[in-house]
Each structure stands twice: as C-alpha cells, then as structure tokens.
Design a protein around this motif. Structure first.
Motif, PDB file in Angstrom:
ATOM      1  N   LEU A   1       0.831  -1.195   0.000  1.00  0.00           N
ATOM      2  CA  LEU A   1       0.000   0.000   0.000  1.00  0.00           C
ATOM      3  C   LEU A   1       0.868   1.248   0.000  1.00  0.00           C
ATOM      4  O   LEU A   1       2.021   1.211   0.432  1.00  0.00           O
ATOM      5  CB  LEU A   1      -0.912  -0.004   1.234  1.00  0.00           C
ATOM      6  CG  LEU A   1      -1.930  -1.147   1.316  1.00  0.00           C
ATOM      7  CD1 LEU A   1      -2.714  -1.069   2.624  1.00  0.00           C
ATOM      8  CD2 LEU A   1      -2.879  -1.124   0.122  1.00  0.00           C
ATOM      9  N   PRO A   2       0.339   2.395  -0.462  1.00  0.00           N
ATOM     10  CA  PRO A   2       1.116   3.640  -0.414  1.00  0.00           C
ATOM     11  C   PRO A   2       1.472   4.019   1.009  1.00  0.00           C
ATOM     12  O   PRO A   2       0.761   3.688   1.958  1.00  0.00           O
ATOM     13  CB  PRO A   2       0.160   4.674  -1.033  1.00  0.00           C
ATOM     14  CG  PRO A   2      -0.833   3.892  -1.805  1.00  0.00           C
ATOM     15  CD  PRO A   2      -0.975   2.577  -1.093  1.00  0.00           C
ATOM     16  N   ARG A   3       2.571   4.734   1.145  1.00  0.00           N
ATOM     17  CA  ARG A   3       2.967   5.237   2.454  1.00  0.00           C
ATOM     18  C   ARG A   3       1.943   6.243   2.946  1.00  0.00           C
ATOM     19  O   ARG A   3       1.659   7.236   2.278  1.00  0.00           O
ATOM     20  CB  ARG A   3       4.348   5.887   2.356  1.00  0.00           C
ATOM     21  CG  ARG A   3       4.765   6.643   3.605  1.00  0.00           C
ATOM     22  CD  ARG A   3       6.248   6.983   3.590  1.00  0.00           C
ATOM     23  NE  ARG A   3       6.656   7.773   2.446  1.00  0.00           N
ATOM     24  CZ  ARG A   3       6.516   9.103   2.373  1.00  0.00           C
ATOM     25  NH1 ARG A   3       5.925   9.763   3.333  1.00  0.00           N
ATOM     26  NH2 ARG A   3       6.963   9.756   1.313  1.00  0.00           N
ATOM     27  N   PRO A   4       1.341   6.031   4.121  1.00  0.00           N
ATOM     28  CA  PRO A   4       0.319   6.955   4.595  1.00  0.00           C
ATOM     29  C   PRO A   4       0.920   8.225   5.169  1.00  0.00           C
ATOM     30  O   PRO A   4       2.056   8.245   5.632  1.00  0.00           O
ATOM     31  CB  PRO A   4      -0.386   6.153   5.690  1.00  0.00           C
ATOM     32  CG  PRO A   4       0.690   5.266   6.240  1.00  0.00           C
ATOM     33  CD  PRO A   4       1.546   4.900   5.042  1.00  0.00           C
ATOM     34  N   ASN A   5       0.140   9.284   5.149  1.00  0.00           N
ATOM     35  CA  ASN A   5       0.533  10.529   5.794  1.00  0.00           C
ATOM     36  C   ASN A   5      -0.151  10.578   7.153  1.00  0.00           C
ATOM     37  O   ASN A   5      -1.170  11.211   7.350  1.00  0.00           O
ATOM     38  CB  ASN A   5       0.133  11.720   4.926  1.00  0.00           C
ATOM     39  CG  ASN A   5       0.589  13.034   5.532  1.00  0.00           C
ATOM     40  OD1 ASN A   5       1.410  13.050   6.442  1.00  0.00           O
ATOM     41  ND2 ASN A   5       0.055  14.131   5.042  1.00  0.00           N
ATOM     42  N   GLY A   6       0.416   9.848   8.105  1.00  0.00           N
ATOM     43  CA  GLY A   6      -0.152   9.756   9.436  1.00  0.00           C
ATOM     44  C   GLY A   6      -1.066   8.548   9.584  1.00  0.00           C
ATOM     45  O   GLY A   6      -1.549   7.986   8.598  1.00  0.00           O
ATOM     46  N   ILE A   7      -1.268   8.146  10.829  1.00  0.00           N
ATOM     47  CA  ILE A   7      -2.092   6.979  11.150  1.00  0.00           C
ATOM     48  C   ILE A   7      -2.992   7.345  12.322  1.00  0.00           C
ATOM     49  O   ILE A   7      -2.531   7.921  13.310  1.00  0.00           O
ATOM     50  CB  ILE A   7      -1.218   5.761  11.521  1.00  0.00           C
ATOM     51  CG1 ILE A   7      -0.256   5.402  10.380  1.00  0.00           C
ATOM     52  CG2 ILE A   7      -2.084   4.554  11.871  1.00  0.00           C
ATOM     53  CD1 ILE A   7       0.787   4.364  10.768  1.00  0.00           C
ATOM     54  N   THR A   8      -4.276   7.017  12.220  1.00  0.00           N
ATOM     55  CA  THR A   8      -5.208   7.236  13.329  1.00  0.00           C
ATOM     56  C   THR A   8      -5.612   5.890  13.921  1.00  0.00           C
ATOM     57  O   THR A   8      -5.316   4.827  13.364  1.00  0.00           O
ATOM     58  CB  THR A   8      -6.475   7.958  12.852  1.00  0.00           C
ATOM     59  OG1 THR A   8      -7.259   7.065  12.044  1.00  0.00           O
ATOM     60  CG2 THR A   8      -6.127   9.196  12.036  1.00  0.00           C
ATOM     61  N   ALA A   9      -6.348   5.970  15.030  1.00  0.00           N
ATOM     62  CA  ALA A   9      -6.808   4.747  15.690  1.00  0.00           C
ATOM     63  C   ALA A   9      -7.780   3.966  14.818  1.00  0.00           C
ATOM     64  O   ALA A   9      -7.950   2.753  15.013  1.00  0.00           O
ATOM     65  CB  ALA A   9      -7.472   5.102  17.023  1.00  0.00           C
ATOM     66  N   ASP A  10      -8.409   4.633  13.849  1.00  0.00           N
ATOM     67  CA  ASP A  10      -9.362   3.966  12.960  1.00  0.00           C
ATOM     68  C   ASP A  10      -8.698   3.323  11.746  1.00  0.00           C
ATOM     69  O   ASP A  10      -9.358   2.617  10.983  1.00  0.00           O
ATOM     70  CB  ASP A  10     -10.420   4.966  12.483  1.00  0.00           C
ATOM     71  CG  ASP A  10     -11.277   5.494  13.624  1.00  0.00           C
ATOM     72  OD1 ASP A  10     -11.505   4.737  14.585  1.00  0.00           O
ATOM     73  OD2 ASP A  10     -11.700   6.667  13.551  1.00  0.00           O
TER      74      ASP A  10
END
Length: 604
Positions: A396-405
């Motif tokens: 998957l693409p590198r995310p810009n931040g991660i949340t609890a969801d």
C-alpha cells in the motif's frame, strides 16, 4: 512515492564489479557524516512549559556525542506564529521566545562544538510567515508596489477578479491562492501559498529576495553554524506564466484524485509514467510547474559561493528536494551547488530486496556522476516513523499519518525491520541522517486524539489527511519521570503514547540488544573504519530476497559483508566474523528473516 506505481527494478551490476569506488579517507567531514535531526519542540523542555527549547537541547548534547553522531540538524527555531510548527518564519535573524534567545543559540552552538559536534540549522526560503515584516508591508502598499513584488501577487480571473489566478492547490489542502482585502475595503489581488494561507510564497526572481537570503546565510555563518538544511529546495522557482496544472502537487495520495505523495514541508514532485510504467523526467514532460524548475540551480550556486567564502569545505547545504529520478536529484549536488540532498527514494522504497537494491545502485551511480556522496535517510519529522511504517502492508502507499481507525502497524514486525533497515543504511557509503528517537525504536503515535492535533494538513483537509503530528511526539528520556523526562511538566505540547515509557533512554542505556545500544555499536564501528568513505560491490548472495554487498572501508583495512534477509527463509552466512546483527541469529548461525548482519571479511 504514493500512488505512483513502482517500475520494474533495473538489473543490478554483476556481483564483484564495483558499483561505487571508495572515497578518500581524507575527504571533507560531510561526505560520510551521520547527522542527527533534533525537532526542537520535542527534544527537551528546560523551563516546564511543555515545549522543547534551546537550553534543553544544550543540556542533552552529550547524549549525542555518546551516541556517536557527527553533527546535529535543528528544525526551525526562528520567530514564528507557529501555524506550521515554525516553518512559517516571521524573523530569520532571531529566536522565537518559546525556544529561548540568540544568547541561548550561541551557547548551544558553542557547547556542540566543544563536544565535537557540528551544527546545521533549517532554512525556509520558499515562503515566509504572513506576519513577516515584508508581507505586512506588501499588504499595506497595494497592487503594483515594489513591496508586493517580493511575493507572488496576481490579479484574479473572472469578470471581477473573483477567481484565483490559476488552479494550483495547496499541498496542505484547499486552493493555493488567497484573496486579500485592500486598504479601501475592496476585494483585491490574490497571493500564492503552496502551503498554508499563512505561508506566502516569495518571488525568487526579485533581486531583494535573493540578496536577503545571502545575508541570512552570512548572519548564521557568523554565529558559527556549520550548515543549512534547505526546506522545499526544489520549489523556489515557478514556471513562467504560472500555467494551470491538473496533475498532483504532493502530499495527498491517500485521499482522492487530487492527491500525490507525502512530502511534508516540501512536496513530492509530480511524477509522470509512460505506458511501460517507468517514471519519466517531469520537467521534460512539461509537468509540475511549481517544482524543480531549472532556475533554482542559479540560486544555489550563489549560496555555495557564500559558504565557500567562510573556508571550504567546512560549511554545507543539504537539500530537501523531493525529486525523481535520481539523475535529476543529482543536479542539486553538483560541485558548485549543494553538498548533500536527502535520498527520499531510499526512504520511500517498500520493504523489498529488489526495490531497495535498485535504489542503492541508481543513487550511488547518479551521485558519482557529479562527484557527490549519497545521503541516506529513513525517518524525519514529515513521515511516519520507520519503526511503524515498516510494520504496515508494504503493497500500500505510504500513509501521511495513522489514526486509531486506520489499520495498525505490527509493532514487533515494524521494529525488527526498522533495526534491519538501519543496519543496512549505516553500512552504505555516503552520509546518513537519523531522526530523534529512532535510535530508541520509537513508533508513530497512532491513537492521538483529533482535538490535540496541530498539523495544518489535518485541519485544512478537515481530517481527511491525518498529517505529521504522530512522528513529532516529544522524546522519551526516563520512564518514571513526568512526560518521560521530556521536561519537568507532565503535559507536553503533544501527548506521548504509553509505550514510550518502556522505550525511554534510561530503559535501554547499557542494555545488551536494545535498539539504543545497536545504534551505538553500528555508529562506532562505522566511524572507526570509515565505512562511509568505503566502496560498494554486490556480493554473490544478493538475490530477489536478499540484499548483500561488500564495503571496503575508507581506511582500506576492512572489508565488510552486509547481508539483509528480506525473504521468508533463513540465509546461510559464509564463514566470517559476525560483528553486529540487527537481531539474534538462528541457533545454526543462519540469518533470520528481516535481519541484517555485518561480517568482517579478509581484505583481498
């Protein structure tokens, strides 16, 4: 980066053939330096207000000497309203009171030098704060004034100028133009801000802008700094005419059709693919009019002259330039321009042996063509920490931040891979940057509440893009102290996850096998034998699942075999003295998955 499909890796040089020749062991310090990034707000809080400061940095510098790095780079500490954590500068020649005073900066620089550490500071030349004296003067002076010409003001389109001058978006979300209200109260011109509305872009065709930054360089060189990390180094010059652009501009791949790769304070370049999948030179294809225009190089040649006037090769420039392909990035480090440029292709490479090997070879060859070292990096204040990033699905693409969801990283897997990736990186010829806390294996804060987030990306996109707060959380020094030793107060500017306590410095220092001690061992051996000045040849073990190369040290006395196993099965190591491994070897001495080993081989 992001949604750009990775091209098929090119075949590598045949094992045994030299990919990169050894550098002279007497080469300038920056060619093999390991530089530690301090994010001042999050390093150490001396006065208890919850925000890190310069006295806090000064008090902790001996930790970096003991870690074994060569220099420190400090993110911005200038006077700023802090709409973008200091990357909106209101005064380039003074310290924001949150961080201290110019006297505190002088004391910090002097203490670093006493400890044998060089000091780099951040320079933000693409834009100023909207509270900068120049921009306030521009608003007061009105259309057509010399004051406005220092920025990029334009008349709007439409019958009454009600539409922005072109369709460029902001990398932080929303449109890239804001209309001002003139002194008489009427709707007026528009100004360009590739980032936040409070960060108006400077007009780098203006001679006063160019002279101002030459003077800023001299101001900080006169105070003893050893170099500058240049923010958005590829963005200063825009294409003539500011043409409309319907492609991606950076940062938002994961949120929709108007998205592209995450680049933090600087955006990733728009990348254009051919039908065969390879990434084409975006300038040649007429893309991305806000990035990597040829005019930036004239600016950096003038800057290089200033730094060289202080006695080459002591002071340096490092480019934050999200530029692809590597041959294009190498233009920034030609002999009369910058000294270093972050290798973001290396940071962005998925955990795949062929992909990483291809980036290593292409990077070394491109920079060798211009006589420059390659500068490796895995984490910084703009991207998900690699101890978490490598614990995510690598397809998957590198995310810009991660949340609890969001899908959560596998913490054990991520740390194991992060340790292996770092051991690989620190064995490569060239320089390297280490982001604060990565030597502790600190993960991203993935459960941070929305109401404490401060990144303008999060707010301008109404939470569609999580942003960078999760990698900017204050440092963990001591498990049982308030804010884990970050400061005397218990409430830092961003909350720390509970796991930081178990990873704090006092929990790892002197503990065999800890991530902190692994970094110390890697850095000590690298420095002792000058492997940053060494050569690189692929070893016969290199395969689609294994990265294996030999580095003959800059002193010519050691040959290091570096093996990183990314495949699913253990790898049998050749006979040799295993010096360091990123994790335990198997009982039979083989190298487990997601582990890197350094072996000492006899010099041929």
């Amino acid at each position: 980066m992001g949604s750009v499909t990775a091209s098929t890796p090119k075949p590598l040089t045949t094992a045994g053939d030299v990919v990169h020749p050894a550098d002279s062991p007497d080469a300038p310090w920056w060619r093999d330096a390991v530089i530690y990034q301090i994010y001042p707000r999050s390093w150490a809080d001396a006065d208890g207000d919850g925000i890190g400061d310069l006295p806090g940095i000064t008090a902790r510098l001996s930790y970096l000497r003991d870690l074994g790095v060569d220099a420190v780079w400090l993110s911005p500490f200038y006077v700023s309203p802090m709409h973008d954590a200091g990357y909106d500068v209101a005064n380039y020649r003074d310290i924001d009171p949150r961080f201290g005073t110019l006297a505190d900066a002088d004391a910090m620089i002097a203490q670093a030098h006493d400890l044998g550490l060089k000091v780099l500071v951040d320079l933000v030349p693409n834009h100023t704060s909207s509270e900068h004296a120049w921009f306030r003067a521009a608003l007061a002076a009105g259309p057509g004034s010399p004051e406005r010409d220092r920025y990029i003001f334009r008349e709007g389109r439409g019958a009454n100028g009600e539409l922005p001058p072109n369709n460029w978006p902001s990398v932080f979300g929303g449109q890239g133009w804001t209309r001002v209200t003139e002194a008489d109260g009427s709707p007026g011109q528009w100004y360009l801000h590739i980032f936040d509305t409070t960060q108006p872009d400077l007009n780098w065709h203006h001679p006063e802008v160019r002279q101002e930054f030459l003077d800023i360089l001299r101001f900080w060189c006169d105070r003893g700094v050893d170099g500058f990390r240049v923010d958005v180094a590829h963005g200063l010059v825009k294409r003539d005419g500011l043409p409309d652009w319907d492609g991606p501009v950076g940062l938002y791949d994961e949120v929709g059709d108007d998205a592209s790769g995450d680049a933090g304070d600087g955006a990733s370049p728009a990348q254009v693919q051919s039908s065969g999948g390879e990434v084409l030179d975006h300038t040649a294809t007429g893309a991305a009019p806000m990035w990597d225009q040829d005019g930036v190089h004239e600016i950096y040649r003038a800057w290089r002259e200033v730094l060289d006037s202080y006695g080459a090769p002591d002071r340096i420039l490092c480019a934050e330039a999200w530029v692809t392909p590597e041959s294009r990035l190498a233009r920034y480090v030609r002999p009369d321009e910058m000294h270093q440029a972050f290798n973001f292709d290396f940071l962005d490479a998925r955990w795949d042996a062929e992909a990483i090997s291809a980036v290593i070879e292409d990077s070394l060859r491109s920079n060798d063509n211009v006589g420059a070292p390659t500068t490796w990096v895995l984490s910084n204040h703009d991207v998900v920490r690699h101890a978490s990033r490598l614990g995510l699905d690598q397809n998957l693409p590198r995310p810009n931040g991660i949340t609890a969801d969001d899908p959560q990283p596998d913490a054990v897997l991520g740390l194991r891979r992060a340790r292996a990736a770092t051991a690989l990186m620190l064995a490569l010829p060239g320089g390297a940057y280490v982001y604060q806390g990565e030597e502790l294996g600190l993960p991203e804060h993935t459960t941070m509440p929305a109401d404490v987030r401060q990144d303008p990306t999060f707010h301008r996109t109404e939470g569609k893009v999580t942003g960078r707060d999760g990698c900017r959380v204050p440092m963990a020094w001591a498990k049982d102290e308030p804010s884990f030793g970050f400061g005397p107060g218990s409430t830092p500017w961003l909350p720390q996850p509970a796991v930081y306590g178990d990873l704090a410095v006092d929990q790892q220092q002197g503990v065999e096998g800890s991530t902190l001690e692994l970094y110390r061992d890697l850095l000590a051996y690298r420095r002792k034998h000058r492997f940053g000045h060494g050569s690189l040849t692929w070893d016969a073990l290199n395969s689609p699942s294994v990265i294996a190369f030999r580095n003959t040290s800059g002193d010519g006395e050691r040959t290091l075999l570096v093996v990183t196993n990314i495949g699913g099965s253990p790898v049998t190591l050749p006979e040799g003295d295993v010096l360091i491994s990123s994790g335990p070897l198997a009982e039979d001495g083989s190298l487990p998955t997601d582990t890197t080993a350094w072996l000492r081989l006899p010099v041929a």
